[in-house]
Write a protein that holds these residues in place. Structure first.
Motif, PDB file in Angstrom:
ATOM      1  N   LEU A  40     -15.007 105.010  36.274  1.00 26.66           N
ATOM      2  CA  LEU A  40     -13.982 105.165  35.256  1.00 26.66           C
ATOM      3  C   LEU A  40     -12.702 105.564  35.974  1.00 26.66           C
ATOM      4  O   LEU A  40     -12.600 106.658  36.529  1.00 26.66           O
ATOM      5  CB  LEU A  40     -14.400 106.246  34.246  1.00 26.66           C
ATOM      6  N   GLY A  41     -11.725 104.652  36.018  1.00 29.08           N
ATOM      7  CA  GLY A  41     -10.469 104.895  36.715  1.00 29.08           C
ATOM      8  C   GLY A  41      -9.449 105.508  35.770  1.00 29.08           C
ATOM      9  O   GLY A  41      -9.107 104.921  34.742  1.00 29.08           O
ATOM     10  N   ILE A  42      -8.938 106.683  36.120  1.00 26.93           N
ATOM     11  CA  ILE A  42      -8.078 107.464  35.221  1.00 26.93           C
ATOM     12  C   ILE A  42      -6.702 107.634  35.855  1.00 26.93           C
ATOM     13  O   ILE A  42      -6.570 108.100  36.991  1.00 26.93           O
ATOM     14  CB  ILE A  42      -8.714 108.850  34.954  1.00 26.93           C
ATOM     15  N   ASN A  43      -5.675 107.255  35.115  1.00 25.37           N
ATOM     16  CA  ASN A  43      -4.295 107.263  35.613  1.00 25.37           C
ATOM     17  C   ASN A  43      -3.606 108.563  35.217  1.00 25.37           C
ATOM     18  O   ASN A  43      -3.279 108.769  34.045  1.00 25.37           O
ATOM     19  CB  ASN A  43      -3.537 106.068  35.027  1.00 25.37           C
ATOM     20  N   PRO A  44      -3.337 109.451  36.178  1.00 26.32           N
ATOM     21  CA  PRO A  44      -2.708 110.732  35.844  1.00 26.32           C
ATOM     22  C   PRO A  44      -1.189 110.649  35.696  1.00 26.32           C
ATOM     23  O   PRO A  44      -0.566 111.611  35.239  1.00 26.32           O
ATOM     24  CB  PRO A  44      -3.080 111.611  37.043  1.00 26.32           C
ATOM     25  N   ASP A  45      -0.597 109.525  36.080  1.00 25.39           N
ATOM     26  CA  ASP A  45       0.860 109.416  36.073  1.00 25.39           C
ATOM     27  C   ASP A  45       1.270 107.959  35.850  1.00 25.39           C
ATOM     28  O   ASP A  45       1.654 107.255  36.787  1.00 25.39           O
ATOM     29  CB  ASP A  45       1.423 109.930  37.399  1.00 25.39           C
ATOM     30  N   PRO A  46       1.207 107.484  34.609  1.00 24.09           N
ATOM     31  CA  PRO A  46       1.502 106.069  34.315  1.00 24.09           C
ATOM     32  C   PRO A  46       2.900 105.628  34.721  1.00 24.09           C
ATOM     33  O   PRO A  46       3.139 104.434  34.905  1.00 24.09           O
ATOM     34  CB  PRO A  46       1.317 105.971  32.797  1.00 24.09           C
ATOM     35  N   ASP A  47       3.831 106.558  34.855  1.00 23.79           N
ATOM     36  CA  ASP A  47       5.183 106.190  35.262  1.00 23.79           C
ATOM     37  C   ASP A  47       5.255 105.812  36.744  1.00 23.79           C
ATOM     38  O   ASP A  47       6.205 105.166  37.178  1.00 23.79           O
ATOM     39  CB  ASP A  47       6.154 107.348  34.997  1.00 23.79           C
ATOM     40  N   ARG A  48       4.242 106.208  37.525  1.00 21.39           N
ATOM     41  CA  ARG A  48       4.258 105.942  38.964  1.00 21.39           C
ATOM     42  C   ARG A  48       3.198 104.941  39.404  1.00 21.39           C
ATOM     43  O   ARG A  48       3.388 104.235  40.386  1.00 21.39           O
ATOM     44  CB  ARG A  48       4.055 107.248  39.742  1.00 21.39           C
ATOM     45  N   GLU A  59       0.516 101.719  38.802  1.00 22.82           N
ATOM     46  CA  GLU A  59       0.394 100.493  38.021  1.00 22.82           C
ATOM     47  C   GLU A  59      -0.746 100.569  37.007  1.00 22.82           C
ATOM     48  O   GLU A  59      -0.663 100.044  35.909  1.00 22.82           O
ATOM     49  CB  GLU A  59       0.163  99.304  38.963  1.00 22.82           C
ATOM     50  N   GLY A  60      -1.864 101.149  37.404  1.00 19.44           N
ATOM     51  CA  GLY A  60      -2.985 101.296  36.478  1.00 19.44           C
ATOM     52  C   GLY A  60      -3.898 100.095  36.422  1.00 19.44           C
ATOM     53  O   GLY A  60      -4.676  99.947  35.470  1.00 19.44           O
ATOM     54  N   ILE A  61      -3.851  99.225  37.426  1.00 22.82           N
ATOM     55  CA  ILE A  61      -4.727  98.050  37.428  1.00 22.82           C
ATOM     56  C   ILE A  61      -6.183  98.466  37.575  1.00 22.82           C
ATOM     57  O   ILE A  61      -7.064  97.945  36.888  1.00 22.82           O
ATOM     58  CB  ILE A  61      -4.313  97.094  38.564  1.00 22.82           C
ATOM     59  N   LEU A  62      -6.432  99.419  38.463  1.00 14.63           N
ATOM     60  CA  LEU A  62      -7.792  99.923  38.670  1.00 14.63           C
ATOM     61  C   LEU A  62      -7.999 101.295  38.026  1.00 14.63           C
ATOM     62  O   LEU A  62      -9.123 101.802  38.013  1.00 14.63           O
ATOM     63  CB  LEU A  62      -8.105 100.007  40.162  1.00 14.63           C
ATOM     64  N   VAL A  63      -6.941 101.883  37.530  1.00 12.41           N
ATOM     65  CA  VAL A  63      -7.041 103.146  36.780  1.00 12.41           C
ATOM     66  C   VAL A  63      -6.402 102.931  35.404  1.00 12.41           C
ATOM     67  O   VAL A  63      -5.342 103.469  35.092  1.00 12.41           O
ATOM     68  CB  VAL A  63      -6.378 104.314  37.551  1.00 12.41           C
ATOM     69  N   PRO A  64      -7.073 102.146  34.546  1.00  9.26           N
ATOM     70  CA  PRO A  64      -6.461 101.748  33.282  1.00  9.26           C
ATOM     71  C   PRO A  64      -6.578 102.778  32.165  1.00  9.26           C
ATOM     72  O   PRO A  64      -5.988 102.603  31.091  1.00  9.26           O
ATOM     73  CB  PRO A  64      -7.253 100.488  32.910  1.00  9.26           C
ATOM     74  N   VAL A  65      -7.308 103.854  32.396  1.00 12.50           N
ATOM     75  CA  VAL A  65      -7.630 104.807  31.332  1.00 12.50           C
ATOM     76  C   VAL A  65      -6.726 106.028  31.420  1.00 12.50           C
ATOM     77  O   VAL A  65      -6.573 106.624  32.494  1.00 12.50           O
ATOM     78  CB  VAL A  65      -9.111 105.231  31.428  1.00 12.50           C
ATOM     79  N   GLY A  66      -6.122 106.408  30.300  1.00  9.28           N
ATOM     80  CA  GLY A  66      -5.341 107.632  30.245  1.00  9.28           C
ATOM     81  C   GLY A  66      -6.247 108.833  30.047  1.00  9.28           C
ATOM     82  O   GLY A  66      -7.324 108.719  29.434  1.00  9.28           O
ATOM     83  N   PRO A  67      -5.879 110.016  30.527  1.00 11.55           N
ATOM     84  CA  PRO A  67      -6.728 111.202  30.390  1.00 11.55           C
ATOM     85  C   PRO A  67      -7.198 111.485  28.961  1.00 11.55           C
ATOM     86  O   PRO A  67      -8.368 111.852  28.771  1.00 11.55           O
ATOM     87  CB  PRO A  67      -5.842 112.331  30.930  1.00 11.55           C
ATOM     88  N   PRO A  68      -6.361 111.298  27.927  1.00  7.54           N
ATOM     89  CA  PRO A  68      -6.851 111.588  26.570  1.00  7.54           C
ATOM     90  C   PRO A  68      -7.984 110.657  26.106  1.00  7.54           C
ATOM     91  O   PRO A  68      -8.700 110.993  25.158  1.00  7.54           O
ATOM     92  CB  PRO A  68      -5.597 111.379  25.697  1.00  7.54           C
ATOM     93  N   MET A  69      -8.149 109.497  26.759  1.00  8.19           N
ATOM     94  CA  MET A  69      -9.197 108.548  26.365  1.00  8.19           C
ATOM     95  C   MET A  69     -10.559 108.891  26.953  1.00  8.19           C
ATOM     96  O   MET A  69     -11.586 108.357  26.523  1.00  8.19           O
ATOM     97  CB  MET A  69      -8.807 107.137  26.816  1.00  8.19           C
ATOM     98  N   VAL A  70     -10.577 109.778  27.933  1.00  9.99           N
ATOM     99  CA  VAL A  70     -11.811 110.033  28.679  1.00  9.99           C
ATOM    100  C   VAL A  70     -12.919 110.575  27.791  1.00  9.99           C
ATOM    101  O   VAL A  70     -14.087 110.163  27.879  1.00  9.99           O
ATOM    102  CB  VAL A  70     -11.536 110.989  29.852  1.00  9.99           C
ATOM    103  N   ALA A  71     -12.593 111.500  26.899  1.00  7.75           N
ATOM    104  CA  ALA A  71     -13.603 112.121  26.047  1.00  7.75           C
ATOM    105  C   ALA A  71     -14.377 111.092  25.234  1.00  7.75           C
ATOM    106  O   ALA A  71     -15.595 111.231  25.028  1.00  7.75           O
ATOM    107  CB  ALA A  71     -12.947 113.143  25.116  1.00  7.75           C
ATOM    108  N   ASP A  72     -13.699 110.041  24.773  1.00  5.69           N
ATOM    109  CA  ASP A  72     -14.358 109.013  23.965  1.00  5.69           C
ATOM    110  C   ASP A  72     -15.148 108.014  24.798  1.00  5.69           C
ATOM    111  O   ASP A  72     -15.996 107.305  24.259  1.00  5.69           O
ATOM    112  CB  ASP A  72     -13.318 108.258  23.128  1.00  5.69           C
ATOM    113  N   LEU A  73     -14.893 107.953  26.092  1.00  8.51           N
ATOM    114  CA  LEU A  73     -15.538 106.945  26.932  1.00  8.51           C
ATOM    115  C   LEU A  73     -16.738 107.463  27.723  1.00  8.51           C
ATOM    116  O   LEU A  73     -17.563 106.667  28.178  1.00  8.51           O
ATOM    117  CB  LEU A  73     -14.514 106.372  27.923  1.00  8.51           C
TER     118      LEU A  73
END
Length: 300
Positions: A109-117, A119-133
């Motif tokens: 599960l690739g988690i992006n801690p800083d979407p502004d920096r 790309e998120g190609i391999l870390v497409p998940v935002g931290p708030p989505m983790v609980a549901d996944l």
């Protein structure tokens, strides 16, 4: 093991601030170093704070009863993964590539801690989505991408895996000499080295080479089984050729490379030069699609 609680392996790497402070000893010395070069430590501190905030959200999402391990990138080669581990990678896209070569079927599960920096190609998940996944990922009931990996295997049995690409050439990136064989075609090259990339890698280093040299070649997509290869700056001089310089490899094809470098010939993957195979004169490498895949969670 049947009946055992799920285990989450949380993988991170040092932030730029942590690395800078480690190099200079204290935060104040790091600040002084940057200030003397008209740079500010505050930007690094802001990035570090965003990362810590994301990490806290992710950590709180993991059920208290589950087993968990925290792992730095530098410890990956020494860690023993369990078959059913769920690997949470918090960081930039390249950190997922660093992890992938050490896995054997575990889901990531690739988690992006800083979407502004990032790309998120391999870390497409935002931290708030983790609980549901987490629960669906542990139960293998969510969407997952199976991304192709590439392997380089030497004739002495040594093997290297990569998610993005493998590089073959000279350690210092000066002229590399080797023989390249693809099917019935073979050429002797003097070049700046060559890379063989996956569909995942086609959005990175390979894309830059592709745009400059072979824009008409259709690159593999992210989940394609095919690979692409590119020779960098092949020199068509005496005894050398420069026509076998780019192409696609289907799932069953491979490239054979024979070194003609007396010293400092290397093969490394995903830009990690320290984790390399030495590739001296006469050694032969076969590069092909690996049997392993990266299993990347992409959604619920």
């Amino acid at each position: 093991m049947a009946g055992q609680l799920p285990r989450v392996v949380l993988v991170t790497r040092r932030t730029d601030l942590e690395a800078l402070v480690a190099r200079h000893g204290t935060r104040e010395q790091a600040r002084f170093f940057l200030q003397g070069r008209q740079q500010s430590i505050e930007e690094l501190e802001a990035r570090h704070a965003r990362f810590e905030e994301a990490l806290q959200v992710v950590s709180k999402a993991i059920p208290v009863k589950w087993r968990r391990s925290r792992l730095d990138r530098s410890d990956l080669s020494r860690f023993v993964f369990e078959p059913e581990d769920l690997v949470l990678v918090v960081g930039q896209d390249g950190l997922v590539a660093n992890v992938a070569k050490y896995l054997d079927g575990q889901w990531v599960l690739g988690i992006n801690p800083d979407p502004d920096r990032y790309e998120g190609i391999l870390v497409p998940v935002g931290p708030p989505m983790v609980a549901d996944l987490l629960e669906p990922a542990v139960k293998r009931s969510c969407k997952v991408q199976e991304r192709t990996m590439v392997e380089a295997k030497l004739d002495d049995g040594q093997r290297l895996l990569a998610l993005n690409e493998v590089f073959v050439g000279h350690r210092t990136h000066q002229s590399a000499r080797y023989r390249l064989r693809m099917g019935e075609r073979e050429e002797r090259h003097s070049s700046s080295g060559m890379i063989v990339c996956t569909g995942t890698g086609s959005t990175g280093w390979a894309l830059s080479i592709h745009r400059q040299t072979h824009p008409g070649l259709a690159l593999p997509t992210s989940e394609a089984a095919s690979l692409a290869y590119f020779v960098r700056e092949a020199w068509p001089g005496k005894g050398c050729e420069a026509t076998l310089t780019a192409g696609l490899l289907d799932a069953s094809a491979d490239l054979e490379v024979t070194s003609e470098m007396n010293e400092d010939g290397v093969i490394f993957g995903d830009g990690i030069e320290d984790d390399r195979l030495d590739f001296g004169w006469g050694m032969r490498a076969v590069i092909r699609r690996a049997e392993e895949r990266l299993h990347l969670v992409s959604g619920g």
